[in-house]
Design a protein around this motif. Structure first.
Motif, short mmCIF file in Angstrom:
data_model
loop_
_atom_site.label_atom_id
_atom_site.label_comp_id
_atom_site.label_asym_id
_atom_site.label_seq_id
_atom_site.Cartn_x
_atom_site.Cartn_y
_atom_site.Cartn_z
N THR A 1 6.00 21.99 -1.14
CA THR A 1 5.34 20.53 -0.96
C THR A 1 5.74 19.84 -2.28
O THR A 1 5.35 20.12 -3.33
CB THR A 1 3.78 20.49 -0.76
OG1 THR A 1 3.28 21.40 -1.83
CG2 THR A 1 3.64 21.44 0.58
N CYS A 2 6.00 18.33 -2.14
CA CYS A 2 6.15 17.62 -3.06
C CYS A 2 7.16 18.15 -4.14
O CYS A 2 6.96 17.97 -5.16
CB CYS A 2 4.95 17.26 -3.68
SG CYS A 2 3.87 16.12 -2.61
N CYS A 3 8.18 18.74 -3.77
CA CYS A 3 9.21 19.34 -4.70
C CYS A 3 10.72 18.95 -3.96
O CYS A 3 10.91 18.92 -2.96
CB CYS A 3 8.95 20.98 -4.51
SG CYS A 3 10.46 21.81 -5.43
N HIS A 4 11.53 18.75 -4.96
CA HIS A 4 12.72 18.43 -4.71
C HIS A 4 13.71 19.38 -4.21
O HIS A 4 14.93 18.98 -3.60
CB HIS A 4 13.55 17.60 -6.10
CG HIS A 4 14.78 16.92 -5.59
ND1 HIS A 4 14.68 15.76 -5.05
CD2 HIS A 4 16.04 17.38 -6.01
CE1 HIS A 4 15.91 15.25 -4.95
NE2 HIS A 4 16.72 16.13 -5.48
N GLY A 5 13.45 20.52 -4.39
CA GLY A 5 14.38 21.83 -4.08
C GLY A 5 15.60 21.71 -4.71
O GLY A 5 16.75 22.18 -4.34
N GLU A 6 15.50 21.60 -6.09
CA GLU A 6 16.84 21.87 -6.84
C GLU A 6 17.23 23.02 -7.20
O GLU A 6 16.38 24.20 -7.27
CB GLU A 6 16.46 21.16 -8.34
CG GLU A 6 16.84 19.46 -8.17
CD GLU A 6 16.75 18.98 -9.73
OE1 GLU A 6 17.40 19.58 -10.54
OE2 GLU A 6 16.13 18.00 -9.97
N CYS B 1 16.62 15.32 -0.35
CA CYS B 1 16.47 16.36 -1.48
C CYS B 1 17.09 17.51 -1.13
O CYS B 1 17.71 17.80 -0.07
CB CYS B 1 14.91 16.56 -1.31
SG CYS B 1 14.34 17.54 -0.26
N GLY B 2 17.19 18.49 -2.17
CA GLY B 2 17.86 19.62 -2.21
C GLY B 2 17.45 20.41 -0.93
O GLY B 2 18.45 21.18 -0.29
N TRP B 3 16.25 20.45 -0.59
CA TRP B 3 15.82 21.46 0.56
C TRP B 3 16.67 20.99 1.82
O TRP B 3 17.00 21.78 2.71
CB TRP B 3 14.42 21.07 1.01
CG TRP B 3 13.36 21.72 -0.33
CD1 TRP B 3 12.60 21.02 -0.90
CD2 TRP B 3 13.38 23.24 -0.68
NE1 TRP B 3 11.97 21.65 -1.74
CE2 TRP B 3 12.41 23.22 -1.59
CE3 TRP B 3 13.91 24.26 -0.16
CZ2 TRP B 3 12.09 24.49 -2.21
CZ3 TRP B 3 13.67 25.42 -0.82
CH2 TRP B 3 12.50 25.53 -1.69
N THR B 4 16.71 19.51 2.18
CA THR B 4 17.58 19.12 3.17
C THR B 4 19.03 19.60 3.41
O THR B 4 19.45 19.51 4.39
CB THR B 4 17.46 17.71 3.27
OG1 THR B 4 17.98 17.01 2.23
CG2 THR B 4 16.04 17.27 3.58
N ARG B 5 19.42 19.83 2.24
CA ARG B 5 20.90 20.42 2.33
C ARG B 5 21.04 22.09 2.54
O ARG B 5 21.62 22.43 1.55
CB ARG B 5 21.54 20.02 0.83
CG ARG B 5 21.58 18.38 0.72
CD ARG B 5 22.31 17.76 -0.34
NE ARG B 5 21.57 16.46 -1.04
CZ ARG B 5 21.37 16.55 -2.25
NH1 ARG B 5 21.63 17.50 -3.04
NH2 ARG B 5 20.60 15.50 -2.47
N GLY B 6 20.36 22.16 3.31
CA GLY B 6 20.67 23.56 3.87
C GLY B 6 19.69 24.81 3.02
O GLY B 6 20.07 25.87 3.24
N LYS B 7 18.90 24.35 2.16
CA LYS B 7 18.21 25.19 1.33
C LYS B 7 16.81 25.93 2.22
O LYS B 7 16.58 26.99 1.90
CB LYS B 7 17.75 24.88 0.08
CG LYS B 7 19.11 24.64 -0.69
CD LYS B 7 18.52 24.14 -2.33
CE LYS B 7 19.99 23.79 -3.17
NZ LYS B 7 19.51 22.92 -3.99
N ALA B 8 16.39 25.03 2.98
CA ALA B 8 15.34 25.54 3.93
C ALA B 8 15.52 25.57 5.18
O ALA B 8 16.43 24.96 5.78
CB ALA B 8 14.06 24.26 3.67
N ASP B 9 14.78 26.35 6.09
CA ASP B 9 14.75 26.43 7.44
C ASP B 9 14.42 25.38 8.12
O ASP B 9 15.00 24.90 8.92
CB ASP B 9 14.25 27.69 7.76
CG ASP B 9 14.68 28.95 7.04
OD1 ASP B 9 15.84 29.29 7.30
OD2 ASP B 9 13.88 29.55 6.42
#
Ligand SMILES: Cc1cc2nc3c(=O)[nH]c(=O)nc-3n(C[C@H](O)[C@H](O)[C@H](O)COP(=O)(O)OP(=O)(O)OC[C@H]3O[C@@H](n4cnc5c(N)ncnc54)[C@H](O)[C@@H]3O)c2cc1C
Length: 342
Positions: free
Chosen positions: A284-289, A311-319
């Motif tokens: 939550t509230c994290c950029h996913g770098e 954010c980094g999460w949206t670029r394939g890092k999160a399901d």
């Protein structure tokens, strides 16, 4: 032929084996079956006979070191116990859970026996020789190691094997005598954070990560750190999740910025933090770098809530990524959890 010894120790009760120990038993059984090797399990506990009952159907020779001296972790007594078990079993391969108790003594005992040790093992394989896997460079590179030196000690990372759960019964245990050296350390007790204050829970099913966004100015131009703290702690209370953090958020304290008082560097996940193992994770509230996400290597199902659609999460890092404001989302989630409890 390899001769495998699995080292185990009791949990705080003194009479049942720790979860990590039972995971090591599974690893030992699997490896012994794969290599057609003999399997011995060594138990260290104040009441080892009771602890051994959970291993009645493990199909292994059981050796035990018992007594009050082994109720508490202490280098001198634990090293003597492990050495005695090894001398009795004469193993070529020693598997032990990478608990603080065994991590402290295993290298010393390997040295005493002229053996070798590798730590942070996550998988064991090989048909005609033992192959042990571990990760290097903050879980970016996986290596498969094999060695000719024996005995070869392998410390297993927690959460990498299923817990052994055989029917319990009266087990046949051989007691091993230990020549204790002079004990200079007296264990006077434990000091641990009170239940409820402890937010790092390695055995939890879920990891909840808080990022720096919780303390940033929100659309109304204000910061809402108090509310953020309540939402996060409310979620932890309702779910029993473990609390992780991004580096940026825990660094803020030292920079005089608003902080969440229950977070320390111990909570930090990532390249310079920890790499926990949980079935699910919610960021939550994290950029996913990348330096943060590398610590998510062993999280099964990854979800993130961030305002930033790039954010980094949206670029394939999160399901799954929820592009949303975490404040109302977590307030709603907590309300649903509260309602479900009632
Ligand atoms: C050598 C090195 C090692 C590092 N090691 C680590 C490490 O181990 N762990 C680590 O975490 N970092 C590490 N970093 C730092 C890392 O690169 C990032 O700077 C850091 O992880 C970013 O943290 P953050 O996403 O919490 O903060 P930010 O980058 O500030 O992102 C905050 C996010 O919160 C979102 N946000 C704000 N308000 C809301 C809201 N209301 N709802 C939803 N979303 C919101 C914003 O859109 C933004 O995406 C390392 C860096 C280096 C150079």
């Amino acid at each position: 032929m390899e001769n495998i010894l699995v080292l185990t120790h009791a949990d705080e009760s003194g009479s049942s084996l720790s979860k990590a120990s039972l995971e090591a038993v599974t690893a030992g059984k699997e490896l012994a079956a794969q290599l057609s090797a003999t399997l011995t399990i060594g138990i260290i506990a104040s009441d080892a006979a009771a602890a051994a009952n959970s291993l009645a159907t493990a199909g292994a020779r059981l050796l035990a070191v018992s007594g009050e001296a082994f109720a508490q972790a202490r280098y001198a007594s634990d090293a003597a116990a492990v050495e005695a078990l090894c001398r009795a079993a004469q193993p070529t391969i020693v598997l032990a859970p990478g608990t603080s108790r065994f991590t402290r003594v295993a290298a010393g005992v390997a040295h005493r026996l002229g053996g070798f040790i590798d730590t942070h093992i996550t998988a064991l394989g090989g048909m005609d020789k033992v192959e042990a896997s571990r990760w290097f460079y903050r879980q970016r590179v996986e290596a498969v190691i094999s060695r000719n030196v024996r005995p070869w000690f392998l410390l297993l990372d927690a959460g990498t094997h299923a817990v052994f759960a055989g029917a319990s019964g009266a087990a046949q245990v051989e007691q091993v005598a230990v020549q204790l050296p002079a004990l200079r350390t007296t264990v006077s007790g434990f000091r641990a954070p009170q239940q409820g204050q402890q937010t790092i829970r390695p055995d939890a099913k879920m990891l909840f990560v808080a990022g720096a966004g919780w303390t940033k100015k929100q659309p109304d131009g204000q910061i809402h750190v108090g509310e953020a703290g309540e939402l996060i702690l409310g979620f932890l209370r309702a779910t029993g999740a473990s609390l992780g953090s991004s580096k940026s958020l825990v660094d803020q304290g030292g920079e005089g910025e608003p902080v969440l008082p229950f977070l320390t560097h111990m909570n930090q996940i990532g390249q310079t933090g920890s790499t926990p193992r949980h079935a699910k994770g919610l960021s939550t509230c994290c950029h996913g770098e990348e330096p943060h996400v590398v610590g998510w290597r062993f999280i099964g199902d990854r979800r993130a809530i961030s305002l930033d659609p790039n954010c980094g999460w949206t670029r394939g890092k999160a399901d799954v990524v929820y592009v949303a404001d975490a404040f109302p989302v977590m307030a709603k989630v907590n309300a649903l959890l509260e309602a479900a409890k009632k």
